[in-house]
Scaffold this active site. Structure first.
Site, short mmCIF file in Angstrom:
data_model
loop_
_atom_site.label_atom_id
_atom_site.label_comp_id
_atom_site.label_asym_id
_atom_site.label_seq_id
_atom_site.Cartn_x
_atom_site.Cartn_y
_atom_site.Cartn_z
N LYS A 198 0.86 -1.19 0.00
CA LYS A 198 0.00 0.00 0.00
C LYS A 198 0.89 1.24 0.00
O LYS A 198 1.62 1.50 0.94
CB LYS A 198 -0.91 -0.01 1.22
CG LYS A 198 -1.88 1.18 1.29
CD LYS A 198 -2.77 1.07 2.51
CE LYS A 198 -3.73 2.23 2.62
NZ LYS A 198 -4.59 2.14 3.81
N LYS A 251 -2.23 -1.68 -3.73
CA LYS A 251 -3.02 -0.45 -3.72
C LYS A 251 -2.10 0.76 -3.82
O LYS A 251 -1.16 0.85 -3.03
CB LYS A 251 -3.84 -0.39 -2.42
CG LYS A 251 -4.72 0.84 -2.29
CD LYS A 251 -5.45 0.86 -0.96
CE LYS A 251 -6.34 2.09 -0.85
NZ LYS A 251 -7.01 2.18 0.47
#
Length: 332
Positions: A198, A251
Site C-alpha cells: 500500500k 493499492k
C-alpha cells in the site's frame, strides 16, 4: 514479394469470434469486490461529491443497496465505517465496538444475504480523532501499541460474521498480530486479505472525502510506502505471507501494475488490485464531460489489472461493470 517472409498476426484478429477464440484475459463478476461506506445516522443516502454514483449509507438504507448488489450478481463487498465526529477518540475505539458500524452492517448483510461474502476493512483511521491508522503519542504513530487494537478490531468483526478480514493500516507485524488474535479467539478459518503493498498515494483523495478520515496532522508516509520504491514491495509482501496472510492487496492499481505483476510472479496467493477512488473519479469526471467512452475505458482499465496478475479487483465501478458484463454475456 514472393521472397518475403513475415508473420501474419492479423489472421487471429479477422473477426469478433476469432478474437474471442484466442483471448487471453477475461473479467468475470466473481472478480469484483464492491466497497460500501456505512455512515452513522438515520435515513442517510449521501452522494460523495468527488465520487459520482457512490454514497454514504446509513444502516436503514443498506438493504436497498444490497438488494441491487445481489441482483447484479456481485458476490463480495468490502465495508468501511464512517462514524460521527463526536464518537471518535484517540484510540479509535469505535472500530472494535461490539455495535460498531461495520459490525452492525455485517450482521445485517449476513442475515439477509448470507451467500454474499463480507470483507471488513480493519483499520483505525476512520475512528480516531487524529485520523491516523494507529496509536499516536507526541506526534508519533506508535507501531506496537497499535497492534493490539487492530487485533481487537479484527476479532470483533469476525464475531459479527465477517467472512474475510482486510487490515489496511500498514503497521509492521499487523498480519501476525491479527492472525494470532483471530486464532486465539477461535476464528482460525477466517482468512486475512492483507493490504500488503500500500503506497502513500495521491490517488486516495476522494476516499478521504468518503470516509471522513483525512489525518489531522502530518501524513501517512511513515507507514505507507514510497511510490518510488519497487523492491520494498517484495519485502512487505513476503512479511505478510510469512505472518499468515491469505490474499495480497496491491493499492493503488493503475500506477502500480508493474508491482502487481511482481507480486503475482513471486507469491502463490491470490492477488487483489484496489482500483482506488482517484482512479475511479478521474474516469467519471472525464466521462461526465463527454471526453471518453466510460464503459470502454473502465473495461480496458480493469482488464489491464487482470493482465498484470490480479485475481480479484476492489472497484467502485463494480455495479456498472456487472451491468456491462450482462450486456456482453457475463464476461469480457
Amino acid at each position: 514479394m514472393k521472397d518475403l517472409f513475415f508473420r501474419r498476426h492479423r489472421r487471429l484478429r479477422s473477426s469478433a469470434n476469432m478474437r474471442a477464440l484466442v483471448r487471453e484475459t477475461y473479467l468475470h463478476k466473481e472478480d469484483l469486490i464492491y466497497p460500501i461506506f456505512i455512515i452513522d445516522g438515520e435515513n442517510v443516502k449521501s452522494e460523495i461529491g468527488s465520487m459520482p454514483g457512490i454514497y454514504q449509507l446509513s444502516l436503514d438504507n443498506l438493504m436497498e443497496e444490497m438488494t441491487e448488489v445481489a441482483s447484479l450478481g456481485i458476490k463480495s463487498v468490502i465495508l468501511f465505517g464512517v462514524p460521527f465526529e463526536h464518537d471518535k477518540d484517540e484510540h479509535g475505539s469505535g472500530a472494535f465496538h461490539h455495535n460498531g458500524l461495520v459490525q452492525e452492517a455485517t450482521r445485517l448483510i449476513k442475515k439477509h444475504f448470507p451467500e454474499i461474502l463480507v470483507i471488513a476493512d480493519t483499520c483505525l483511521c476512520e475512528y480516531t480523532s487524529h485520523g491516523h491508522c494507529g496509536v499516536v503519542e507526541g506526534g508519533t504513530i506508535l507501531n506496537d501499541a497499535s497492534l493490539d487494537l487492530l487485533a481487537k478490531t479484527a476479532i470483533s468483526q469476525a464475531e459479527a460474521g465477517a467472512d474475510i478480514i482486510a487490515p489496511s493500516n500498514m503497521m509492521d507485524g499487523f498480519v501476525a498480530a491479527i492472525r494470532a488474535g483471530l486464532d486465539e479467539a477461535g476464528y482460525e478459518d477466517i482468512p486475512i486479505m492483507s493490504y500488503a503493498v500500500k503506497y502513500a498515494s495521491a490517488f486516495y483523495g476522494p476516499f478521504r472525502d468518503a470516509a471522513n478520515g483525512a489525518p489531522q496532522f502530518g501524513d501517512r508516509k511513515t507507514y505507507q510506502m514510497d511510490p518510488a520504491n519497487r523492491l520494498e514491495a517484495f519485502r512487505e509482501a513476503e512479511s505478510d505471507v510469512e505472518e499468515g496472510a491469505d490474499f495480497l492487496i496491491v493499492k493503488p492499481a493503475l500506477s502500480y501494475l508493474d508491482i502487481m505483476r511482481d507480486v503475482k510472479n513471486n507469491f502463490n496467493l491470490p492477488v487483489v488490485a484496489y482500483n482506488v477512488s482517484g482512479e475511479y473519479s478521474m474516469i467519471k469526471a472525464a466521462a461526465n464531460n463527454g471526453w471518453i467512452d466510460e464503459k470502454a475505458i473502465v473495461m480496458e482499465t480493469l482488464l489491464s489489472m487482470k493482465r498484470a496478475g490480479a485475481d480479484l479487483i476492489i472497484t467502485y465501478a463494480s455495479k456498472d461493470v456487472a451491468r456491462w458484463l450482462d450486456e456482453e454475456g457475463k464476461e469480457v
